[in-house]
Motif scaffolding. Structure first.
Motif, PDB file in Angstrom:
ATOM      1  N   LEU A  39       0.904  -1.431  -0.052  1.00  0.00           N
ATOM      2  CA  LEU A  39       0.064   0.089   0.124  1.00  0.00           C
ATOM      3  C   LEU A  39       0.872   1.346  -0.019  1.00  0.00           C
ATOM      4  N   GLY A  40       1.960   1.163  -0.404  1.00  0.00           N
ATOM      5  CA  GLY A  40       2.846   2.281  -0.537  1.00  0.00           C
ATOM      6  C   GLY A  40       3.454   2.767   0.655  1.00  0.00           C
ATOM      7  N   ILE A  41       3.293   1.970   1.944  1.00  0.00           N
ATOM      8  CA  ILE A  41       3.633   2.267   3.301  1.00  0.00           C
ATOM      9  C   ILE A  41       4.846   1.350   3.854  1.00  0.00           C
ATOM     10  N   ALA A  42       4.435   0.103   3.739  1.00  0.00           N
ATOM     11  CA  ALA A  42       5.394  -0.907   4.540  1.00  0.00           C
ATOM     12  C   ALA A  42       6.132  -1.701   3.311  1.00  0.00           C
ATOM     13  N   PRO A  43       7.451  -1.690   3.837  1.00  0.00           N
ATOM     14  CA  PRO A  43       8.531  -2.379   2.987  1.00  0.00           C
ATOM     15  C   PRO A  43       8.228  -4.030   2.953  1.00  0.00           C
ATOM     16  N   PRO A  44       8.721  -4.777   1.946  1.00  0.00           N
ATOM     17  CA  PRO A  44       8.525  -6.171   1.935  1.00  0.00           C
ATOM     18  C   PRO A  44       9.059  -6.795   3.448  1.00  0.00           C
ATOM     19  N   ALA A  45      10.268  -6.358   3.777  1.00  0.00           N
ATOM     20  CA  ALA A  45      10.751  -7.084   4.862  1.00  0.00           C
ATOM     21  C   ALA A  45       9.683  -6.802   6.182  1.00  0.00           C
ATOM     22  N   ALA A  46       9.044  -5.707   6.225  1.00  0.00           N
ATOM     23  CA  ALA A  46       7.849  -5.346   7.561  1.00  0.00           C
ATOM     24  C   ALA A  46       6.938  -6.422   7.283  1.00  0.00           C
ATOM     25  N   VAL A  47       6.285  -6.602   5.804  1.00  0.00           N
ATOM     26  CA  VAL A  47       5.201  -7.090   5.571  1.00  0.00           C
ATOM     27  C   VAL A  47       5.379  -8.679   5.983  1.00  0.00           C
ATOM     28  N   ALA A  51       3.416 -10.833   8.960  1.00  0.00           N
ATOM     29  CA  ALA A  51       3.012 -12.039   8.371  1.00  0.00           C
ATOM     30  C   ALA A  51       3.239 -13.248   9.225  1.00  0.00           C
ATOM     31  N   MET A  52       4.553 -13.216   9.603  1.00  0.00           N
ATOM     32  CA  MET A  52       4.964 -14.294  10.406  1.00  0.00           C
ATOM     33  C   MET A  52       4.918 -14.086  11.738  1.00  0.00           C
ATOM     34  N   ILE A  53       4.639 -12.796  12.173  1.00  0.00           N
ATOM     35  CA  ILE A  53       4.340 -12.615  13.846  1.00  0.00           C
ATOM     36  C   ILE A  53       2.797 -13.064  13.960  1.00  0.00           C
ATOM     37  N   VAL A  54       2.112 -12.604  12.923  1.00  0.00           N
ATOM     38  CA  VAL A  54       0.488 -13.035  12.953  1.00  0.00           C
ATOM     39  C   VAL A  54       0.455 -14.610  12.668  1.00  0.00           C
ATOM     40  N   LEU A  55       1.083 -15.161  11.925  1.00  0.00           N
ATOM     41  CA  LEU A  55       1.163 -16.640  11.772  1.00  0.00           C
ATOM     42  C   LEU A  55       1.567 -17.220  13.047  1.00  0.00           C
ATOM     43  N   LEU A  56       2.562 -16.779  13.564  1.00  0.00           N
ATOM     44  CA  LEU A  56       2.884 -17.429  14.901  1.00  0.00           C
ATOM     45  C   LEU A  56       1.882 -17.356  16.062  1.00  0.00           C
ATOM     46  N   ALA A  57       1.390 -15.909  15.887  1.00  0.00           N
ATOM     47  CA  ALA A  57       0.322 -15.530  17.033  1.00  0.00           C
ATOM     48  C   ALA A  57      -0.857 -16.459  16.799  1.00  0.00           C
ATOM     49  N   ILE A  58      -1.430 -16.462  15.625  1.00  0.00           N
ATOM     50  CA  ILE A  58      -2.375 -17.784  15.366  1.00  0.00           C
ATOM     51  C   ILE A  58      -1.833 -19.089  15.825  1.00  0.00           C
TER      52      ILE A  58
END
Length: 196
Positions: A39-47, A51-58
């Motif tokens: 979305l023009g805001i977050a770099p790929p490393a942050a995304v 995603a990894m944090i969300v996956l680990l949280a899930i």
């Protein structure tokens, strides 16, 4: 093989030309290369990190939820087992009570039958005693009546004898007075003295 080597640098050169052309078309140069952004805001490393944090949280949540669900099911299973054990215990107690009351009912029926037989025996004994007592009383009353009748007959006979004796004495006195005098008395006295 030499032909293949010659063709490979030509292909690489064509790819580089196309890349240069694309870069100039977009206003980019090799010196200034822009990385894509979400979305023009977050770099790929942050995304990827997010995603990894969300996956680990899930995964963590799922593991905890899985443990909670498993623990809840284990608790429910244990509760059901306890309820089943309690139901078995209550059932055995109920069976024991049913057997006890069935035995009590059977004993009560036996006792009632025994009491009924005893009552019939007593009633028969009372009836037999009443009959024998009535027979004895009737016999006593008949005997008393016969004794009263005999006593009355004796009394009447005695009274008749007394009256007969009185009547005969009166009649004898009258006969003697009429038929016998002093002379006849003297002869009778002499005769009586002579017979002694």
């Amino acid at each position: 093989m030499a032909a293949e080597t010659h063709e490979l640098p030509a292909a690489s050169q064509a790819v580089e030309e196309h890349l240069d052309h694309a870069a100039t078309a977009e206003g980019m140069t090799e010196e200034h290369h822009v990385e894509p952004a979400l979305l023009g805001i977050a770099p790929p490393a942050a995304v990827v990190s997010s995603a990894m944090i969300v996956l680990l949280a899930i995964a963590f949540f799922y593991a905890k939820a899985h443990k909670k669900i498993a623990g809840g099911l284990d608790n429910r299973i244990a509760e059901i087992k306890n309820q089943l054990e309690e139901a078995k215990k209550l059932r055995s107690e109920a069976e024991a009570l049913r057997k006890e009351y069935a035995d009590k009912i059977a004993n009560a029926e036996k006792d009632a039958a025994a009491m009924l037989d005893h009552a019939r025996t007593e009633a028969d004994a009372i009836v037999a005693k009443a009959e024998s007592d009535a027979t004895a009383m009737v016999a006593r009353r008949e005997k008393m009546a016969e004794e009263k009748i005999a006593a009355a007959e004796r009394g009447v006979m005695d009274e008749l004898r007394v009256r007969a004796a009185q009547a005969s004495a009166a009649a004898s006195a009258d006969l003697i007075a009429r038929n016998y005098g002093a002379d006849a008395d003297k002869a009778l006295v002499d005769q009586a003295i002579g017979s002694i």
